[in-house]
Design a protein around this motif. Structure first.
Motif, PDB file in Angstrom:
ATOM      1  N   ALA A   1      40.125 -76.435  62.123  1.00 52.65           N
ATOM      2  CA  ALA A   1      39.076 -75.417  62.138  1.00 52.65           C
ATOM      3  C   ALA A   1      37.730 -75.986  62.573  1.00 52.65           C
ATOM      4  O   ALA A   1      36.881 -75.255  63.082  1.00 52.65           O
ATOM      5  N   ASN A   2      37.520 -77.265  62.365  1.00 58.94           N
ATOM      6  CA  ASN A   2      36.247 -77.913  62.699  1.00 58.94           C
ATOM      7  C   ASN A   2      36.487 -79.145  63.563  1.00 58.94           C
ATOM      8  O   ASN A   2      36.318 -80.269  63.103  1.00 58.94           O
ATOM      9  N   PRO A   3      36.877 -78.953  64.816  1.00 56.29           N
ATOM     10  CA  PRO A   3      37.153 -80.116  65.666  1.00 56.29           C
ATOM     11  C   PRO A   3      35.877 -80.900  65.978  1.00 56.29           C
ATOM     12  O   PRO A   3      34.769 -80.352  65.931  1.00 56.29           O
ATOM     13  N   GLN A   4      36.037 -82.174  66.298  1.00 57.71           N
ATOM     14  CA  GLN A   4      34.900 -83.024  66.639  1.00 57.71           C
ATOM     15  C   GLN A   4      34.276 -82.598  67.963  1.00 57.71           C
ATOM     16  O   GLN A   4      33.081 -82.759  68.164  1.00 57.71           O
ATOM     17  N   ILE A   5      35.073 -82.086  68.868  1.00 59.38           N
ATOM     18  CA  ILE A   5      34.600 -81.668  70.179  1.00 59.38           C
ATOM     19  C   ILE A   5      34.934 -80.193  70.358  1.00 59.38           C
ATOM     20  O   ILE A   5      36.074 -79.784  70.185  1.00 59.38           O
ATOM     21  N   GLN A   6      33.928 -79.403  70.709  1.00 62.57           N
ATOM     22  CA  GLN A   6      34.141 -77.982  70.966  1.00 62.57           C
ATOM     23  C   GLN A   6      33.653 -77.671  72.373  1.00 62.57           C
ATOM     24  O   GLN A   6      32.590 -78.139  72.777  1.00 62.57           O
ATOM     25  N   ALA A   7      34.443 -76.906  73.103  1.00 60.42           N
ATOM     26  CA  ALA A   7      34.068 -76.537  74.465  1.00 60.42           C
ATOM     27  C   ALA A   7      34.411 -75.072  74.692  1.00 60.42           C
ATOM     28  O   ALA A   7      35.416 -74.579  74.195  1.00 60.42           O
ATOM     29  N   GLU A   8      33.560 -74.397  75.454  1.00 55.26           N
ATOM     30  CA  GLU A   8      33.814 -73.003  75.784  1.00 55.26           C
ATOM     31  C   GLU A   8      33.243 -72.677  77.149  1.00 55.26           C
ATOM     32  O   GLU A   8      32.252 -73.263  77.582  1.00 55.26           O
ATOM     33  N   VAL A   9      33.882 -71.739  77.828  1.00 54.36           N
ATOM     34  CA  VAL A   9      33.415 -71.280  79.132  1.00 54.36           C
ATOM     35  C   VAL A   9      32.279 -70.293  78.884  1.00 54.36           C
ATOM     36  O   VAL A   9      32.427 -69.343  78.115  1.00 54.36           O
ATOM     37  N   ILE A  10      31.149 -70.528  79.549  1.00 56.79           N
ATOM     38  CA  ILE A  10      30.000 -69.638  79.448  1.00 56.79           C
ATOM     39  C   ILE A  10      30.116 -68.524  80.489  1.00 56.79           C
ATOM     40  O   ILE A  10      29.957 -67.352  80.188  1.00 56.79           O
ATOM     41  N   SER A  11      30.434 -68.917  81.720  1.00 58.75           N
ATOM     42  CA  SER A  11      30.592 -67.932  82.793  1.00 58.75           C
ATOM     43  C   SER A  11      31.415 -68.549  83.918  1.00 58.75           C
ATOM     44  O   SER A  11      31.626 -69.765  83.952  1.00 58.75           O
ATOM     45  N   TYR A  12      31.877 -67.695  84.836  1.00 57.65           N
ATOM     46  CA  TYR A  12      32.580 -68.169  86.023  1.00 57.65           C
ATOM     47  C   TYR A  12      32.374 -67.185  87.162  1.00 57.65           C
ATOM     48  O   TYR A  12      32.102 -66.006  86.942  1.00 57.65           O
ATOM     49  N   THR A  13      32.483 -67.709  88.383  1.00 57.52           N
ATOM     50  CA  THR A  13      32.346 -66.894  89.582  1.00 57.52           C
ATOM     51  C   THR A  13      33.499 -67.225  90.503  1.00 57.52           C
ATOM     52  O   THR A  13      33.742 -68.402  90.817  1.00 57.52           O
ATOM     53  N   VAL A  14      34.217 -66.197  90.947  1.00 56.66           N
ATOM     54  CA  VAL A  14      35.359 -66.388  91.839  1.00 56.66           C
ATOM     55  C   VAL A  14      34.852 -66.410  93.281  1.00 56.66           C
ATOM     56  O   VAL A  14      34.083 -65.544  93.692  1.00 56.66           O
ATOM     57  N   ASN A  15      35.294 -67.423  94.032  1.00 54.30           N
ATOM     58  CA  ASN A  15      34.926 -67.584  95.442  1.00 54.30           C
ATOM     59  C   ASN A  15      36.190 -67.767  96.275  1.00 54.30           C
ATOM     60  O   ASN A  15      36.535 -68.885  96.639  1.00 54.30           O
ATOM     61  N   GLY A  16      36.920 -66.708  96.549  1.00 53.09           N
ATOM     62  CA  GLY A  16      38.137 -66.795  97.368  1.00 53.09           C
ATOM     63  C   GLY A  16      39.225 -67.577  96.661  1.00 53.09           C
ATOM     64  O   GLY A  16      39.858 -67.093  95.728  1.00 53.09           O
ATOM     65  N   THR A  17      39.439 -68.834  97.089  1.00 47.47           N
ATOM     66  CA  THR A  17      40.476 -69.679  96.477  1.00 47.47           C
ATOM     67  C   THR A  17      39.864 -70.802  95.641  1.00 47.47           C
ATOM     68  O   THR A  17      40.426 -71.896  95.533  1.00 47.47           O
ATOM     69  N   SER A  18      38.737 -70.532  95.036  1.00 45.50           N
ATOM     70  CA  SER A  18      38.128 -71.474  94.094  1.00 45.50           C
ATOM     71  C   SER A  18      37.376 -70.673  93.043  1.00 45.50           C
ATOM     72  O   SER A  18      37.130 -69.475  93.202  1.00 45.50           O
ATOM     73  N   ILE A  19      37.030 -71.332  91.954  1.00 42.63           N
ATOM     74  CA  ILE A  19      36.292 -70.677  90.882  1.00 42.63           C
ATOM     75  C   ILE A  19      35.212 -71.635  90.398  1.00 42.63           C
ATOM     76  O   ILE A  19      35.481 -72.817  90.144  1.00 42.63           O
ATOM     77  N   ASN A  20      33.981 -71.150  90.320  1.00 42.93           N
ATOM     78  CA  ASN A  20      32.849 -71.935  89.879  1.00 42.93           C
ATOM     79  C   ASN A  20      32.665 -71.676  88.372  1.00 42.93           C
ATOM     80  O   ASN A  20      32.358 -70.552  87.970  1.00 42.93           O
TER      81      ASN A  20
ATOM     82  N   THR B   1      30.991 -72.458  84.595  1.00 42.59           N
ATOM     83  CA  THR B   1      29.908 -73.012  83.774  1.00 42.59           C
ATOM     84  C   THR B   1      30.448 -73.062  82.350  1.00 42.59           C
ATOM     85  O   THR B   1      30.878 -72.039  81.801  1.00 42.59           O
ATOM     86  N   PHE B   2      30.442 -74.260  81.768  1.00 43.07           N
ATOM     87  CA  PHE B   2      30.978 -74.413  80.411  1.00 43.07           C
ATOM     88  C   PHE B   2      30.065 -75.295  79.583  1.00 43.07           C
ATOM     89  O   PHE B   2      29.251 -76.047  80.110  1.00 43.07           O
ATOM     90  N   GLN B   3      30.184 -75.175  78.267  1.00 46.73           N
ATOM     91  CA  GLN B   3      29.359 -75.922  77.333  1.00 46.73           C
ATOM     92  C   GLN B   3      30.250 -76.773  76.447  1.00 46.73           C
ATOM     93  O   GLN B   3      31.285 -76.311  75.964  1.00 46.73           O
ATOM     94  N   VAL B   4      29.834 -78.025  76.222  1.00 52.88           N
ATOM     95  CA  VAL B   4      30.573 -78.957  75.374  1.00 52.88           C
ATOM     96  C   VAL B   4      29.659 -79.401  74.238  1.00 52.88           C
ATOM     97  O   VAL B   4      28.538 -79.846  74.488  1.00 52.88           O
ATOM     98  N   ASN B   5      30.118 -79.256  72.997  1.00 51.56           N
ATOM     99  CA  ASN B   5      29.407 -79.754  71.816  1.00 51.56           C
ATOM    100  C   ASN B   5      30.171 -80.959  71.294  1.00 51.56           C
ATOM    101  O   ASN B   5      31.366 -80.862  70.985  1.00 51.56           O
ATOM    102  N   LYS B   6      29.474 -82.082  71.181  1.00 54.68           N
ATOM    103  CA  LYS B   6      30.094 -83.350  70.789  1.00 54.68           C
ATOM    104  C   LYS B   6      29.028 -84.228  70.163  1.00 54.68           C
ATOM    105  O   LYS B   6      27.862 -83.843  70.089  1.00 54.68           O
ATOM    106  N   SER B   7      29.398 -85.420  69.732  1.00 58.27           N
ATOM    107  CA  SER B   7      28.404 -86.396  69.286  1.00 58.27           C
ATOM    108  C   SER B   7      27.647 -86.898  70.505  1.00 58.27           C
ATOM    109  O   SER B   7      28.227 -87.042  71.588  1.00 58.27           O
TER     110      SER B   7
END
Length: 156
Positions: free
Chosen positions: A72-91, A93-99
């Motif tokens: 429930a309380n991992p040392q590292i937490q990551a989540e996607v903030i947003s993304y943009t699709v560009n044809g055959t790629s995806i841009n 933006t993600f956030q990482v909480n860590k020490s």
């Protein structure tokens, strides 16, 4: 002589000390001398069984609680903030909480509309800040629908 031979083969002897306590040819487990003669031990007492059961249950609950807390309380937490699709790629933006002193490697996955992974990338998040926002472009084999951070691990 016949009495000695009978005593050697497990037959009760009329001259033996325990002959008056039990009938000839029968064994009594309640006889206090029986355990001493044959090495049979009594089981654990009820109090001891209950005490061991309670201790075992408490230990099991403690281990399960520790595992649940870490999940429930991992040392590292990551989540996607947003993304943009560009044809055959995806841009992504993600956030990482860590020490702040940890360097982390995160796996980004791009998925199509059916949920199949059509692209992935390993992104290294540098040490220095506890909360880090990252932007990364993941190339895909088709048109992506969504992106996620599937895992993050500490890099030594």
């Amino acid at each position: 002589m016949n009495d000695d031979i009978a005593g050697m083969h497990g037959q009760p002897d009329s001259t033996s000390a325990g002959a008056a306590e039990t009938a000839p040819g029968s064994l009594s487990y309640s006889d206090p001398g029986f355990a001493e003669r044959y090495g049979i031990k009594r089981g654990m007492s009820r109090t001891r069984k209950i005490t061991l059961g309670v201790f075992g249950f408490a230990l099991l609950c403690g281990v399960a609680g520790y595992i649940a807390w870490n999940e429930a309380n991992p040392q590292i937490q990551a989540e996607v903030i947003s993304y943009t699709v560009n044809g055959t790629s995806i841009n992504v933006t993600f956030q990482v909480n860590k020490s702040a002193d940890q360097r982390v490697s995160c796996v980004l996955e791009a998925q199509d509309v059916r949920g199949a992974v059509i692209g992935s990338a390993n992104v290294t998040v540098p040490a220095g800040r506890a909360e880090e926002d990252m932007v990364y472009t993941v190339n895909t084999t088709g048109t992506p629908n969504t992106a996620e951070v599937s895992s993050c691990t500490v890099v030594s």
